[in-house]
Scaffold this motif. Structure first.
Motif, PDB file in Angstrom:
ATOM      1  N   GLY A 299       0.782  -1.220   0.000  1.00 13.85           N
ATOM      2  CA  GLY A 299       0.000   0.000   0.000  1.00 13.85           C
ATOM      3  C   GLY A 299       0.817   1.275   0.000  1.00 13.85           C
ATOM      4  N   ASP A 300       1.889   1.334   0.793  1.00 14.02           N
ATOM      5  CA  ASP A 300       2.687   2.551   0.871  1.00 14.02           C
ATOM      6  C   ASP A 300       4.163   2.314   0.555  1.00 14.02           C
ATOM      7  N   SER A 301       4.474   1.160  -0.014  1.00 13.50           N
ATOM      8  CA  SER A 301       5.866   0.873  -0.326  1.00 13.50           C
ATOM      9  C   SER A 301       5.947  -0.079  -1.506  1.00 13.50           C
ATOM     10  N   PHE A 302       7.084  -0.073  -2.170  1.00 14.02           N
ATOM     11  CA  PHE A 302       7.313  -1.026  -3.242  1.00 14.02           C
ATOM     12  C   PHE A 302       8.801  -1.091  -3.568  1.00 14.02           C
TER      13      PHE A 302
ATOM     14  N   THR B 180       7.984  10.156   3.123  1.00  8.71           N
ATOM     15  CA  THR B 180       8.086   9.216   2.004  1.00  8.71           C
ATOM     16  C   THR B 180       9.438   9.367   1.335  1.00  8.71           C
ATOM     17  N   VAL B 181      10.134   8.255   1.183  1.00 12.61           N
ATOM     18  CA  VAL B 181      11.452   8.245   0.545  1.00 12.61           C
ATOM     19  C   VAL B 181      11.360   7.403  -0.724  1.00 12.61           C
TER      20      VAL B 181
ATOM     21  N   LEU C  41      -1.313  -4.803  -7.779  1.00 12.39           N
ATOM     22  CA  LEU C  41      -0.684  -6.009  -7.239  1.00 12.39           C
ATOM     23  C   LEU C  41      -0.341  -5.914  -5.771  1.00 12.39           C
ATOM     24  N   SER C  42      -0.905  -4.957  -5.046  1.00 14.64           N
ATOM     25  CA  SER C  42      -0.625  -4.866  -3.612  1.00 14.64           C
ATOM     26  C   SER C  42      -1.800  -5.398  -2.814  1.00 14.64           C
TER      27      SER C  42
END
Length: 314
Positions: free
Chosen positions: A157-160, A190-191, A313-314
């Motif tokens: 949701g908040d990373s990949f 967010t990085v 795809l999350s």
């Protein structure tokens, strides 16, 4: 996401010292080559495709290949002006291994304008057999660029963590990219890290950039190079740090074929000059301006390529 406008560069007053600096060959041509390749991201097709990512909602996809079960394959989603969201319109035999989303004329954020006007379509399909990749293809007719690439990675949701490999092209321009991308949240910020290579008409790029988004704005650490084989294999490299938000800062050094060329430095008012303090020509300023915009443009491209995976795809 649209092209980022960073700042207006302030030309330094003429002053000299005893240091040496290199003068780039044909800086106007070099700047034009960079702008030609990156100009594809201002197209209507790219704006619409870039805005599509966060609007995708397809229940039933899997974060592991095959991504699409048989019940989803062949579905087409269109924009519903009543719910202001994408909704299932038809189910047929195409695309055979995935789903299709209709692309529309869009506002500056990439959201479909209402009433809608169809621009093209984007398809998302399971990649080659025995691979964990998503095949992405977007087309909007001969007057607009085609976007085609393979996307793989791990999406949440908040990373990949993702890898994209493919091209965007029209009749006269192309931009092909192989890039690794990572996004995560650290202490509420967010990085995003992007790194890889890209090639366009008459120019190639290598890049490694870390973007740090916080309540105070954006800070980034960057190392970006552009190579123009037709211009005596000339390479311009820009490395350093920038910050935008409540305060604007830059500490950037530019080299040409590893020789000092120019600097961009300052707080709030940025000063651009040759490395020995001399004033730059208008063509040299334009070349530095093209390089200064490049990190934001590469971010726009990489983020747009990764977003469909993050939402499918999350």
């Amino acid at each position: 996401m649209r092209r980022l406008t960073w700042v207006v560069l302030a030309a330094a007053a003429a002053c000299t010292d005893s240091g040496s600096t290199i003068v780039p060959y044909a800086p106007d041509v070099f700047a034009a080559d960079i702008n030609t390749a990156t100009g594809l991201i201002t197209s209507d097709a790219f704006v619409s495709f870039a805005g599509l990512g966060p609007l995708i909602h397809v229940a039933g996809t899997s974060p592991a290949a095959p991504y699409f079960p048989d019940s989803l394959r062949g579905r087409t989603f269109t924009w519903n002006t009543g719910s202001h969201a994408y909704a299932l319109a038809t189910q047929d035999t195409s695309p055979a291994r995935g789903v299709r989303f209709i692309l529309y004329d869009a506002d500056s954020t990439g959201r479909p304008l209402e009433p809608t006007n169809q621009l093209g379509a984007a398809t998302f399909q399971d990649g080659p057999i025995d691979t964990a990749a998503l095949h992405v293809f977007a087309d909007a007719g001969v007057s607009q660029p085609t976007i085609a690439y393979l996307l793989s990675g791990s999406f949440h949701g908040d990373s990949f963590q993702a890898i994209a490999d493919g091209c965007m092209y029209d009749a006269t321009r192309n931009l092909c990219i192989t890039a690794g991308m990572q996004q995560h949240v650290a202490s509420g910020d967010t990085v995003v890290t992007i790194s890889g290579t890209a090639s366009g008409t008459d120019v190639g790029f290598t890049f490694e950039i870390v973007f740090h988004f916080s309540a105070a704005g954006l800070a980034d650490t960057l190392d970006v190079s552009a190579l123009a084989p037709a211009l005596q294999s000339q390479q311009i490299r820009m490395a350093g740090t920038t910050q935008f938000g409540t305060t604007t800062k830059a500490d950037l050094s530019l080299t040409v074929n590893d020789e000092p060329f120019a600097t961009v430095r300052g707080t709030d008012t940025l000063t651009v000059r040759r490395s020995n303090g001399e004033a730059l020509s208008a063509d040299e300023q334009a070349l530095i301006g093209a390089m200064f915009s490049l990190p934001g443009e590469l971010f726009d491209v990489c983020r747009a390529l990764a977003r469909p995976g993050q939402h499918l795809l999350s």
